[in-house]
Motif scaffolding. Structure first.
Motif, short mmCIF file in Angstrom:
data_model
loop_
_atom_site.label_atom_id
_atom_site.label_comp_id
_atom_site.label_asym_id
_atom_site.label_seq_id
_atom_site.Cartn_x
_atom_site.Cartn_y
_atom_site.Cartn_z
N ASN A 223 -1.47 -1.12 -5.00
CA ASN A 223 -1.38 -1.85 -3.72
C ASN A 223 -0.39 -1.16 -2.77
O ASN A 223 -0.51 -1.25 -1.55
N ILE A 224 0.58 -0.43 -3.33
CA ILE A 224 1.57 0.27 -2.50
C ILE A 224 1.19 1.74 -2.34
O ILE A 224 1.26 2.30 -1.24
N TYR A 225 0.78 2.37 -3.45
CA TYR A 225 0.65 3.83 -3.43
C TYR A 225 -0.79 4.34 -3.40
O TYR A 225 -1.02 5.54 -3.35
N ILE B 8 5.46 8.07 0.62
CA ILE B 8 4.12 7.51 0.77
C ILE B 8 4.21 6.14 1.44
O ILE B 8 3.50 5.85 2.40
N SER B 9 5.08 5.31 0.91
CA SER B 9 5.25 3.96 1.46
C SER B 9 6.29 3.96 2.57
O SER B 9 7.08 4.92 2.68
N ARG C 105 10.66 -2.10 2.74
CA ARG C 105 10.80 -2.55 1.35
C ARG C 105 12.26 -2.95 1.07
O ARG C 105 13.00 -3.22 2.00
N GLU C 106 12.64 -2.98 -0.18
CA GLU C 106 14.00 -3.44 -0.55
C GLU C 106 15.06 -2.60 0.15
O GLU C 106 14.86 -1.42 0.40
N VAL D 166 7.65 9.17 6.73
CA VAL D 166 7.70 7.98 5.88
C VAL D 166 6.55 7.04 6.22
O VAL D 166 6.35 6.71 7.40
N GLY D 167 5.80 6.61 5.21
CA GLY D 167 4.95 5.45 5.39
C GLY D 167 3.50 5.69 5.76
O GLY D 167 2.79 4.74 6.08
N PHE D 168 3.03 6.93 5.69
CA PHE D 168 1.65 7.22 6.07
C PHE D 168 0.74 7.44 4.87
O PHE D 168 -0.27 8.12 4.97
N GLY D 169 1.12 6.87 3.73
CA GLY D 169 0.32 7.10 2.53
C GLY D 169 0.39 8.58 2.16
O GLY D 169 1.34 9.29 2.51
N LEU D 170 -0.64 9.05 1.48
CA LEU D 170 -0.64 10.46 1.08
C LEU D 170 -0.71 11.38 2.29
O LEU D 170 -0.35 12.56 2.22
N GLN D 171 -1.14 10.83 3.41
CA GLN D 171 -1.17 11.63 4.64
C GLN D 171 0.23 12.11 5.05
O GLN D 171 0.36 13.09 5.79
#
Ligand code: DQA
Length: 138
Positions: A20-22, A98-99, A104-105, A122-127
């Motif tokens: 769900n995250i990665y 990735i996330s 997040r925490e 940061v945060g664009f998935g594998l992209q």
């Protein structure tokens, strides 16, 4: 052009781990697709769950390669040793995640590596990896 992607702990489980995250693609599959898109590059991939091995790899490639794309995973938020390695080498390092670690925490909001990275994605998935790669090409 010699570019290496270095992944830290638990990223060998991509595709199986907290999908769900990665996401559900393994890094191997993603890396094959990325390499096919950039046949003119010498693109390498290294992963370790062990802090010292990541430091040794950074030292090994960090004076000769053209670029390092580093996802140090959990060590991003804890490792003075990896931060010192990034500071001590001459090859530019782009930190990727990735996330979106900022959503997040709070312990994930801190990066020991970022001050010595060329940039952070940061945060664009594998992209995130592909965006980092493009920044070395432009
Ligand atoms: C991560 C984010 C880290 O906080 C986490 O420990 C990881 C993966 C990411 O790519 O989103 O293992 O680096």
């Amino acid at each position: 052009m010699n570019i290496i992607i270095i992944n830290g702990p638990n990223l060998n489980l991509l595709g199986k781990r907290e999908t769900n995250i990665y996401g559900d693609l393994s890094f191997q599959e993603f890396f094959e697709q990325l390499s096919e898109k950039h046949p003119s590059l010498n693109l390498e991939y290294y992963q370790s769950n062990i802090e010292g091995e990541l430091i040794s790899k950074l030292q090994e490639v960090g004076f000769t390669y053209d670029g390092i794309i580093l996802n140090a995973a959990a060590y991003t938020h804890t490792s003075v040793g990896i931060a010192d390695a990034v500071a001590g080498i001459t090859t530019p390092v782009i930190e990727v995640h990735i996330s979106n670690t900022y959503s997040r925490e709070s312990f994930r909001h801190v990066s020991y590596l970022a001050p010595n990275a060329k940039g952070v994605i940061v945060g664009f998935g594998l992209q995130s990896y592909e965006l980092a790669l493009q920044s070395f090409l432009s």
